[in-house]
Scaffold this motif. Structure first.
Motif, PDB file in Angstrom:
ATOM      1  N   GLU A 327     -23.135  21.024 -50.138  1.00  0.00           N
ATOM      2  CA  GLU A 327     -22.958  21.801 -48.901  1.00  0.00           C
ATOM      3  C   GLU A 327     -24.261  22.468 -48.479  1.00  0.00           C
ATOM      4  OE1 GLU A 327     -19.791  24.608 -48.682  1.00  0.00           O
ATOM      5  OE2 GLU A 327     -18.289  23.212 -49.418  1.00  0.00           O
ATOM      6  N   LYS A 328     -24.943  23.071 -49.429  1.00  0.00           N
ATOM      7  CA  LYS A 328     -26.215  23.728 -49.114  1.00  0.00           C
ATOM      8  C   LYS A 328     -27.246  22.713 -48.641  1.00  0.00           C
ATOM      9  CE  LYS A 328     -25.578  27.605 -52.330  1.00  0.00           C
ATOM     10  NZ  LYS A 328     -25.997  28.195 -53.633  1.00  0.00           N
ATOM     11  N   ALA A 329     -27.280  21.548 -49.294  1.00  0.00           N
ATOM     12  CA  ALA A 329     -28.264  20.523 -48.929  1.00  0.00           C
ATOM     13  C   ALA A 329     -27.998  19.950 -47.545  1.00  0.00           C
ATOM     14  CB  ALA A 329     -28.248  19.409 -49.966  1.00  0.00           C
ATOM     15  N   LEU A 330     -26.717  19.866 -47.162  1.00  0.00           N
ATOM     16  CA  LEU A 330     -26.347  19.265 -45.874  1.00  0.00           C
ATOM     17  C   LEU A 330     -26.242  20.294 -44.754  1.00  0.00           C
ATOM     18  CD1 LEU A 330     -23.614  16.673 -46.976  1.00  0.00           C
ATOM     19  CD2 LEU A 330     -26.101  16.388 -46.860  1.00  0.00           C
ATOM     20  N   ALA A 331     -26.570  21.546 -45.042  1.00  0.00           N
ATOM     21  CA  ALA A 331     -26.494  22.595 -44.021  1.00  0.00           C
ATOM     22  C   ALA A 331     -27.287  22.265 -42.752  1.00  0.00           C
ATOM     23  CB  ALA A 331     -26.949  23.933 -44.613  1.00  0.00           C
ATOM     24  N   PRO A 332     -28.461  21.598 -42.851  1.00  0.00           N
ATOM     25  CA  PRO A 332     -29.199  21.260 -41.616  1.00  0.00           C
ATOM     26  C   PRO A 332     -28.430  20.340 -40.672  1.00  0.00           C
ATOM     27  CG  PRO A 332     -30.651  21.107 -43.530  1.00  0.00           C
ATOM     28  CD  PRO A 332     -29.259  21.281 -44.059  1.00  0.00           C
ATOM     29  N   LEU A 333     -27.353  19.692 -41.162  1.00  0.00           N
ATOM     30  CA  LEU A 333     -26.561  18.817 -40.299  1.00  0.00           C
ATOM     31  C   LEU A 333     -25.591  19.598 -39.415  1.00  0.00           C
ATOM     32  CD1 LEU A 333     -25.817  15.967 -42.859  1.00  0.00           C
ATOM     33  CD2 LEU A 333     -27.277  15.818 -40.839  1.00  0.00           C
ATOM     34  N   GLY A 334     -25.503  20.914 -39.611  1.00  0.00           N
ATOM     35  CA  GLY A 334     -24.733  21.756 -38.702  1.00  0.00           C
ATOM     36  C   GLY A 334     -23.311  22.023 -39.146  1.00  0.00           C
ATOM     37  N   GLU A 335     -22.701  23.016 -38.494  1.00  0.00           N
ATOM     38  CA  GLU A 335     -21.370  23.477 -38.872  1.00  0.00           C
ATOM     39  C   GLU A 335     -20.298  22.414 -38.673  1.00  0.00           C
ATOM     40  OE1 GLU A 335     -20.183  26.113 -40.450  1.00  0.00           O
ATOM     41  OE2 GLU A 335     -22.279  26.615 -40.817  1.00  0.00           O
ATOM     42  N   GLU A 336     -20.407  21.648 -37.594  1.00  0.00           N
ATOM     43  CA  GLU A 336     -19.389  20.626 -37.342  1.00  0.00           C
ATOM     44  C   GLU A 336     -19.376  19.613 -38.476  1.00  0.00           C
ATOM     45  OE1 GLU A 336     -18.461  18.478 -33.341  1.00  0.00           O
ATOM     46  OE2 GLU A 336     -19.769  17.129 -34.495  1.00  0.00           O
ATOM     47  N   TYR A 337     -20.545  19.142 -38.884  1.00  0.00           N
ATOM     48  CA  TYR A 337     -20.648  18.166 -39.966  1.00  0.00           C
ATOM     49  C   TYR A 337     -20.082  18.752 -41.258  1.00  0.00           C
ATOM     50  CZ  TYR A 337     -22.595  14.363 -42.796  1.00  0.00           C
ATOM     51  OH  TYR A 337     -22.745  13.290 -43.643  1.00  0.00           O
ATOM     52  N   LEU A 338     -20.479  20.008 -41.552  1.00  0.00           N
ATOM     53  CA  LEU A 338     -19.999  20.649 -42.772  1.00  0.00           C
ATOM     54  C   LEU A 338     -18.489  20.850 -42.761  1.00  0.00           C
ATOM     55  CD1 LEU A 338     -22.697  23.330 -43.669  1.00  0.00           C
ATOM     56  CD2 LEU A 338     -22.281  21.136 -44.776  1.00  0.00           C
ATOM     57  N   LYS A 550     -28.845  13.619 -31.579  1.00  0.00           N
ATOM     58  CA  LYS A 550     -29.159  12.184 -31.581  1.00  0.00           C
ATOM     59  C   LYS A 550     -28.627  11.525 -32.852  1.00  0.00           C
ATOM     60  CE  LYS A 550     -33.284  11.986 -28.628  1.00  0.00           C
ATOM     61  NZ  LYS A 550     -34.736  11.706 -28.592  1.00  0.00           N
ATOM     62  N   TYR A 551     -28.797  12.215 -33.968  1.00  0.00           N
ATOM     63  CA  TYR A 551     -28.300  11.668 -35.227  1.00  0.00           C
ATOM     64  C   TYR A 551     -26.773  11.554 -35.204  1.00  0.00           C
ATOM     65  CZ  TYR A 551     -27.216  11.061 -40.154  1.00  0.00           C
ATOM     66  OH  TYR A 551     -26.716  10.574 -41.341  1.00  0.00           O
ATOM     67  N   LYS A 552     -26.119  12.582 -34.700  1.00  0.00           N
ATOM     68  CA  LYS A 552     -24.666  12.519 -34.595  1.00  0.00           C
ATOM     69  C   LYS A 552     -24.241  11.414 -33.622  1.00  0.00           C
ATOM     70  CE  LYS A 552     -22.716  16.637 -34.194  1.00  0.00           C
ATOM     71  NZ  LYS A 552     -22.611  18.081 -33.859  1.00  0.00           N
ATOM     72  N   GLY A 553     -25.073  11.148 -32.623  1.00  0.00           N
ATOM     73  CA  GLY A 553     -24.805  10.025 -31.718  1.00  0.00           C
ATOM     74  C   GLY A 553     -24.806   8.703 -32.468  1.00  0.00           C
ATOM     75  N   PHE A 554     -25.736   8.570 -33.436  1.00  0.00           N
ATOM     76  CA  PHE A 554     -25.755   7.384 -34.293  1.00  0.00           C
ATOM     77  C   PHE A 554     -24.460   7.281 -35.087  1.00  0.00           C
ATOM     78  CE2 PHE A 554     -26.491   6.395 -38.844  1.00  0.00           C
ATOM     79  CZ  PHE A 554     -26.620   5.019 -38.743  1.00  0.00           C
ATOM     80  N   LEU A 555     -24.012   8.394 -35.653  1.00  0.00           N
ATOM     81  CA  LEU A 555     -22.781   8.388 -36.456  1.00  0.00           C
ATOM     82  C   LEU A 555     -21.562   8.030 -35.610  1.00  0.00           C
ATOM     83  CD1 LEU A 555     -23.263  11.657 -38.577  1.00  0.00           C
ATOM     84  CD2 LEU A 555     -23.819   9.306 -39.243  1.00  0.00           C
ATOM     85  N   LYS A 556     -21.570   8.439 -34.356  1.00  0.00           N
ATOM     86  CA  LYS A 556     -20.421   8.227 -33.477  1.00  0.00           C
ATOM     87  C   LYS A 556     -20.386   6.830 -32.861  1.00  0.00           C
ATOM     88  CE  LYS A 556     -20.239  13.118 -32.096  1.00  0.00           C
ATOM     89  NZ  LYS A 556     -20.471  14.081 -30.994  1.00  0.00           N
ATOM     90  N   ALA A 557     -21.505   6.108 -32.928  1.00  0.00           N
ATOM     91  CA  ALA A 557     -21.638   4.861 -32.160  1.00  0.00           C
ATOM     92  C   ALA A 557     -20.854   3.694 -32.749  1.00  0.00           C
ATOM     93  CB  ALA A 557     -23.114   4.480 -32.041  1.00  0.00           C
ATOM     94  N   GLY A 558     -20.564   3.742 -34.073  1.00  0.00           N
ATOM     95  CA  GLY A 558     -19.826   2.639 -34.682  1.00  0.00           C
ATOM     96  C   GLY A 558     -20.518   1.316 -34.459  1.00  0.00           C
ATOM     97  N   GLY A 559     -19.759   0.346 -33.951  1.00  0.00           N
ATOM     98  CA  GLY A 559     -20.317  -0.971 -33.634  1.00  0.00           C
ATOM     99  C   GLY A 559     -20.316  -1.240 -32.148  1.00  0.00           C
ATOM    100  N   SER A 560     -20.512  -0.186 -31.343  1.00  0.00           N
ATOM    101  CA  SER A 560     -20.417  -0.314 -29.881  1.00  0.00           C
ATOM    102  C   SER A 560     -21.664  -0.943 -29.266  1.00  0.00           C
ATOM    103  CB  SER A 560     -20.177   1.061 -29.250  1.00  0.00           C
ATOM    104  OG  SER A 560     -21.237   1.958 -29.567  1.00  0.00           O
ATOM    105  N   ASP A 561     -22.688  -1.169 -30.057  1.00  0.00           N
ATOM    106  CA  ASP A 561     -23.907  -1.826 -29.588  1.00  0.00           C
ATOM    107  C   ASP A 561     -24.538  -2.502 -30.803  1.00  0.00           C
ATOM    108  OD1 ASP A 561     -26.010  -2.680 -28.005  1.00  0.00           O
ATOM    109  OD2 ASP A 561     -26.419  -0.698 -27.146  1.00  0.00           O
ATOM    110  N   TYR A 562     -25.632  -3.224 -30.557  1.00  0.00           N
ATOM    111  CA  TYR A 562     -26.327  -3.851 -31.682  1.00  0.00           C
ATOM    112  C   TYR A 562     -27.053  -2.775 -32.492  1.00  0.00           C
ATOM    113  CZ  TYR A 562     -25.250  -8.272 -29.455  1.00  0.00           C
ATOM    114  OH  TYR A 562     -24.585  -9.325 -28.906  1.00  0.00           O
ATOM    115  N   PRO A 563     -27.208  -2.987 -33.802  1.00  0.00           N
ATOM    116  CA  PRO A 563     -27.712  -1.924 -34.676  1.00  0.00           C
ATOM    117  C   PRO A 563     -29.067  -1.367 -34.274  1.00  0.00           C
ATOM    118  CG  PRO A 563     -27.595  -4.049 -35.828  1.00  0.00           C
ATOM    119  CD  PRO A 563     -26.835  -4.193 -34.564  1.00  0.00           C
ATOM    120  N   LEU A 564     -29.993  -2.233 -33.852  1.00  0.00           N
ATOM    121  CA  LEU A 564     -31.322  -1.728 -33.477  1.00  0.00           C
ATOM    122  C   LEU A 564     -31.246  -0.810 -32.277  1.00  0.00           C
ATOM    123  CD1 LEU A 564     -32.358  -3.761 -35.566  1.00  0.00           C
ATOM    124  CD2 LEU A 564     -34.180  -4.364 -33.973  1.00  0.00           C
TER     125      LEU A 564
END
Length: 599
Positions: A327-338, A550-564
């Motif tokens: 939890e402490k290590a992932l704190a930079p990912l924000g409250e929603e992620y935690l 932007k990072y959370k956008g990556f997590l939310k994208a699933g397979g909706s586009d090509y990986p690159l």
């Protein structure tokens, strides 16, 4: 839970320490009811054969296919996870087999779908987009139709499908030989006693502080493989030739393009990975020199690579204490992620401890209609805490993807799969390094991170380079025997590890034990995945709210586009050298810390 000296039976494990699969099915009766319902509805998919020219029929097919696929996926996941709780339990072996036997019937019934779409006129996609409800399937349809130049006639595709078992025979033969038929001589352990030896035990022996033990294990392993070198060369080259022939039949310009094009990845990404790592091999050479000095060796050999540099007392970390560290290590990912992380901990996503018959290892798994569960075999050390961070990275990636994407785009590609989990792992170890007061423990963590980059980026890129060389040689029609494979492998090891390393002749057989070489051009994704994760971790730690979103956008994208494209939108462009170069800079910084310790 205190560590027990004996394994508990599954029924004796505390409910709080297990995952809650009753949220999927409360009992086997409910499972069987849904299984029966699946058997009743799936046959309707076959009724659409020959009708897909009408876009309205295509829409109805997509709707029914989703109902069938979601239900089949849920049944499959549940039956496997119940089996993994205790693989000796006949009841769950049975329901797992029931599902596995049935699923090919669905695949067989829907095998017409892609060939029928590819037989349509070029304006078919345009006609489909006139139906508003089909617009969400546009990317899926484009993805299928782009492979039209590489799809054979129906009769040719049927021939290849009929030959699939024969084409997979080299991999099957390799697996049977190396896992079942091959036996190894006994070796001496650190007490001088002769003990049984195999691949699994090799990983422990090669880390032994007793140099004689690791040398004997090294020589025993590879000299045993050498006895089968001609057979293993035949299985590998046959597997490569099968892939190369398929690539030619499907009109790809190269075997590499055949592997990468389905995910819309340019071959330059593969070449760029190899080229960028090659430009930084001096850093790996430097690490070899540092390791030689820290170990106090006159010569450093290949069997010295895995021995730990720093001795630290083995720590006992209770699960809840490990959770707190993560939890402490992932704190930079924000409250929603935690909050999602805590939901997983508190709502029994995790099956924590080993028990009799439980599947070993760790994984994250689930379906669109279940929690993203995690299987652990938590054993109270720092590596287990890191594994928790890693697997929860997968699960939270799945959570975000399923919450933000329709079912059809909810699965992310293999190219992206390890990025989120490795980002968590990097954030965790960086946190541990930055907050460790004991200098010896800190150096141990630094070396752990160095080894992660060595084995995931440098080593896997060497594997990728070997694949490219061997595929090209065979694709040109030049034969390649065991001696040729050994020569290529030996030369690559000399290049990667540099002049300080004594590259022992035995290592020339290492290619023969790598199962990933039977999954063509797969391993480079470990190097690209780690490098993307390193970039994300740096962006999160050094950036602000924009980088996190932007990072959370990556997590939310699933397979909706090509990986690159998904990665690029999130701020990481793996088509350029930058992510790998940044990983190399991090590797160099860690070497500086380690080298300071020996001055």
């Amino acid at each position: 839970m205190e560590k027990s000296k004996t394994l508990l039976k599954r029924e004796d494990v505390s409910v709080d320490d297990t995952w809650d699969l009753e949220k999927i099915y409360k009992d086997e009766e409910e499972f069987q009811e849904e299984f029966q319902y699946l058997k009743e509805i799936y046959t309707g998919l076959g009724d659409f054969k020959g009708t897909l020219k009408d876009p309205h029929n295509l829409l109805e097919y997509f709707k029914l296919d989703e109902r069938v696929s979601r239900l089949a996926e849920k049944l499959y996941v549940y039956s496997n996870m119940k089996n993994h709780e205790d693989m000796n339990n006949g009841k769950y072996i049975n329901i797992k087999k029931q599902v596995e036997i049935f699923l090919p019937e669905i695949s067989s019934l829907t095998s017409f779908f892609v060939p029928e779409l590819l037989s349509m006129d070029d304006n078919y996609l345009e006609e489909c987009m006139k139906v508003p409800e089909l617009q969400k399937y546009k990317f899926e349809l484009e993805d299928i139709l782009k492979m039209k130049p590489h799809t054979l006639s129906e009769s040719e595709e049927r021939i290849l499908a009929t030959l699939s078992e024969s084409l997979n025979a080299p991999e099957e033969a390799f697996s049977l030989l190396t896992n079942a038929d091959m036996t190894f001589p006994k070796v001496k352990d650190e007490n001088g006693e002769e003990v049984d030896f195999n691949e699994a035990r090799y990983s422990n022996f090669i880390k032994s502080k007793d140099r004689a033990v690791r040398k004997e294990a090294f020589e025993t392993l590879f000299n045993t493989y050498k006895q089968f070198k001609n057979t293993l060369a035949t299985t590998l080259t046959a597997s490569i030739n099968n892939f190369n022939i398929s690539a030619k039949l499907r009109h790809f310009s190269s075997p590499l393009e055949a592997s990468l094009k389905p995910n819309n990845i340019d071959v330059k990404v593969y070449d760029n990975t190899i080229d960028t790592v090659n430009k930084n091999l001096h850093l790996l050479h430097r690490y070899v020199d540092i390791k030689k000095r820290l170990l106090g060796l006159d010569e450093i050999h290949m069997y010295d690579l895995y021995v730990p540099l720093i001795d630290t007392p083995k720590e006992h970390i209770e699960f809840n204490d490990g959770v707190e560290l993560v939890e402490k290590a992932l704190a930079p990912l924000g409250e929603e992620y935690l909050s999602i992380f805590k939901e997983g901990i508190n709502n029994r996503w995790i099956d924590k401890y080993d028990n009799e018959g439980k599947r070993q290892g760790a994984y994250s798994w689930g379906s669109y209609d279940t929690d993203p569960y995690v299987l652990l075999n938590y054993n109270y050390d720092i590596n287990d805490v890191s594994t928790l961070a890693h697997e929860m990275g997968h699960s939270i990636h799945s959570y975000y993807s399923r919450k933000n994407q329709d079912y059809i785009y909810s699965d992310y590609t293999l190219f992206c799969a390890e990025v989120a989990s490795t980002t968590n792992e990097i954030l965790f170890i960086k946190y541990m390094i930055d907050n460790e007061k004991d200098e010896n423990k800190r150096l141990y963590l630094v070396n752990t991170m160095i080894e992660g980059i060595r084995t995931t980026v440098f080593r896997q890129t060497m594997f990728a380079e070997f694949e490219k060389i061997t595929h090209n040689i065979l694709n040109e029609g030049t034969p390649l025997n065991a001696d040729g494979l050994c020569e290529i492998w030996l030369d690559l090891n000399k290049k990667y590890f540099g002049e300080t390393m004594v590259v022992d002749e035995e290592i020339s057989m290492e290619w023969a034990r790598i199962p990933h070489f039977y999954s063509d051009f797969y391993v480079y994704q470990y190097a690209t995945g780690y490098s993307c994760a390193n970039s994300f971790a740096n962006n999160i730690l050094q950036g602000g709210e924009d980088e996190l979103e932007k990072y959370k956008g990556f997590l939310k994208a699933g397979g909706s586009d090509y990986p690159l494209e998904i990665l690029r939108k999130a701020g990481v462009d793996i088509s350029t050298p930058k992510p790998i170069e940044d990983t190399m800079k991090n590797f160099e910084m860690l070497l500086d810390i380690l080298e300071t310790a020996i001055k």
